[in-house]
Write an enzyme that holds these catalytic residues in place. Structure first.
Site, PDB file in Angstrom:
ATOM      1  N   ASP A  34       0.853  -1.201   0.000  1.00  0.00           N
ATOM      2  CA  ASP A  34       0.000   0.000   0.000  1.00  0.00           C
ATOM      3  C   ASP A  34       0.887   1.248   0.000  1.00  0.00           C
ATOM      4  OD1 ASP A  34      -2.529  -1.419   0.255  1.00  0.00           O
ATOM      5  OD2 ASP A  34      -1.836  -1.943   2.269  1.00  0.00           O
ATOM      6  N   GLU A  85      -1.490 -10.656  -7.923  1.00  0.00           N
ATOM      7  CA  GLU A  85      -2.856 -10.291  -8.313  1.00  0.00           C
ATOM      8  C   GLU A  85      -2.925  -8.815  -8.740  1.00  0.00           C
ATOM      9  OE1 GLU A  85      -2.716 -12.459  -5.569  1.00  0.00           O
ATOM     10  OE2 GLU A  85      -4.226 -13.996  -5.988  1.00  0.00           O
TER      11      GLU A  85
HETATM   12  C1  LIG Z   1      -2.117  -3.589  -2.200  1.00  0.00           C
HETATM   13  S1  LIG Z   1      -2.180  -5.185  -1.495  1.00  0.00           S
HETATM   14  C2  LIG Z   1      -1.077  -6.158  -2.512  1.00  0.00           C
HETATM   15  C3  LIG Z   1      -1.309  -7.638  -2.369  1.00  0.00           C
HETATM   16  C4  LIG Z   1      -0.332  -8.551  -3.155  1.00  0.00           C
HETATM   17  N1  LIG Z   1       1.025  -8.410  -2.662  1.00  0.00           N
HETATM   18  C5  LIG Z   1      -0.378  -8.287  -4.631  1.00  0.00           C
HETATM   19  O1  LIG Z   1       0.580  -7.725  -5.160  1.00  0.00           O
HETATM   20  O2  LIG Z   1      -1.380  -8.669  -5.270  1.00  0.00           O
HETATM   21  C6  LIG Z   1      -1.228  -4.974  -0.011  1.00  0.00           C
HETATM   22  C7  LIG Z   1      -1.496  -6.044   1.015  1.00  0.00           C
HETATM   23  O3  LIG Z   1      -0.611  -5.835   2.114  1.00  0.00           O
HETATM   24  C8  LIG Z   1      -1.306  -6.088   3.319  1.00  0.00           C
HETATM   25  N2  LIG Z   1      -0.618  -5.354   4.390  1.00  0.00           N
HETATM   26  C9  LIG Z   1      -0.487  -4.017   4.486  1.00  0.00           C
HETATM   27  N3  LIG Z   1       0.193  -3.680   5.591  1.00  0.00           N
HETATM   28  C10 LIG Z   1       0.507  -4.848   6.210  1.00  0.00           C
HETATM   29  C11 LIG Z   1       1.193  -5.164   7.417  1.00  0.00           C
HETATM   30  N4  LIG Z   1       1.686  -4.184   8.206  1.00  0.00           N
HETATM   31  N5  LIG Z   1       1.349  -6.459   7.759  1.00  0.00           N
HETATM   32  C12 LIG Z   1       0.830  -7.446   6.967  1.00  0.00           C
HETATM   33  N6  LIG Z   1       0.155  -7.195   5.823  1.00  0.00           N
HETATM   34  C13 LIG Z   1      -0.009  -5.920   5.447  1.00  0.00           C
HETATM   35  C14 LIG Z   1      -2.703  -5.575   3.028  1.00  0.00           C
HETATM   36  O4  LIG Z   1      -3.675  -6.120   3.894  1.00  0.00           O
HETATM   37  C15 LIG Z   1      -2.904  -5.997   1.579  1.00  0.00           C
HETATM   38  O5  LIG Z   1      -3.483  -7.288   1.480  1.00  0.00           O
END
Ligand SMILES: C[S@@+](CC[C@H](N)C(=O)[O-])C[C@H]1O[C@@H](n2cnc3c(N)ncnc32)[C@H](O)[C@@H]1O
Length: 218
Positions: free
Chosen positions: A118, A192
């Site tokens: 993010d 994804e």
């Molecule tokens: C924008 S999505 C990208 C998902 C995947 N990596 C992709 O490229 O399709 C970012 C993911 O990171 C997770 N995330 C964000 N901050 C996190 C944290 N501090 N610990 C674990 N997961 C986290 C969010 O819940 C989300 O599912």
């Protein structure tokens, strides 16, 4: 804001403790016992629905992988992929990456993947970015000497911010692509988000950095 902590997701995760480790603190310093070998461990932080981590684990049976995801309702999709594939070298954790040092001992991890993290574009949210200095400090604690971060995103501003953050921390840039899908990089595994954003025509940025050698106290 979406309600992401859905009870059904937590129940499903709890039903598969062999895949989503419910008590990761207990394995701190002992993950190789759980995997039953001494292969290197690579983790993905923010593993989302798990496409990347399941595909890379399938392609590299001699590396152990751990996918870390905060939201149960997202992680269940990664769990479904793991159930379907039964990969002995992959486990999942439903935890927050800010607590990383509770789960991993110093030098236990060889590589960290950050895929489409993010971007948190507002300056007041800077500390939430997974490439912010405090996260780089955390990663250094759990990584081996000269451990690596592999990072990709479609967000140019976040990519540039991260390159500066890495450099200010003293990380060494070993690979960079400003247009991954039109580069000669081989073996890319799409996430994804990568599929979604590249289908829209967005350019994908990717880099690899490594920590400098840890200070040796002779
Ligand atoms: C924008 S999505 C990208 C998902 C995947 N990596 C992709 O490229 O399709 C970012 C993911 O990171 C997770 N995330 C964000 N901050 C996190 C944290 N501090 N610990 C674990 N997961 C986290 C969010 O819940 C989300 O599912």
């Amino acid at each position: 804001m979406r309600l992401r902590n859905k009870p059904w997701a937590k129940e499903k995760i709890a039903a598969y403790p062999q895949y989503v480790i419910p008590n990761p603190e207990e394995y701190k310093g002992r993950w190789n016992e759980l995997f039953g070998n001494d292969h290197p461990i690579h983790i993905e932080i923010g593993t989302g629905k798990g496409k990347f981590i399941t595909e890379i684990a399938k392609a590299n049976p001699n590396i152990n992988y751990i996918g870390i995801e905060l939201y149960p309702s997202v992680l269940v999709s990664a769990l479904d992929k793991l159930i379907a594939n039964e990969l002995p070298n992959l486990r999942l954790l439903n935890v927050n990456a800010k607590d990383l040092t509770n789960f991993f001992a110093e030098g236990e991890i060889e590589r960290i993947y950050l895929n489409f993290s993010d971007p948190w574009p507002k300056k007041r949210h800077e500390k939430r970015r997974l490439t912010y200095r405090s996260f780089l400090e955390l990663y250094e604690k759990v990584l081996v000497d000269e451990g690596e971060i592999h990072f990709k995103t479609d967000n140019q501003g976040f990519f540039e911010y991260s390159l500066v953050s890495f450099s200010q921390y003293g990380l060494v840039l070993t690979y960079v692509s400003l247009d991954l899908h039109n580069s000669d990089f081989e073996g890319n595994i799409m996430t994804e988000y990568e599929e979604k954003f590249s289908a829209k025509g967005n350019r994908i940025y990717r880099c690899e950095v490594k920590y400098p050698p840890k200070q040796r106290h002779l």
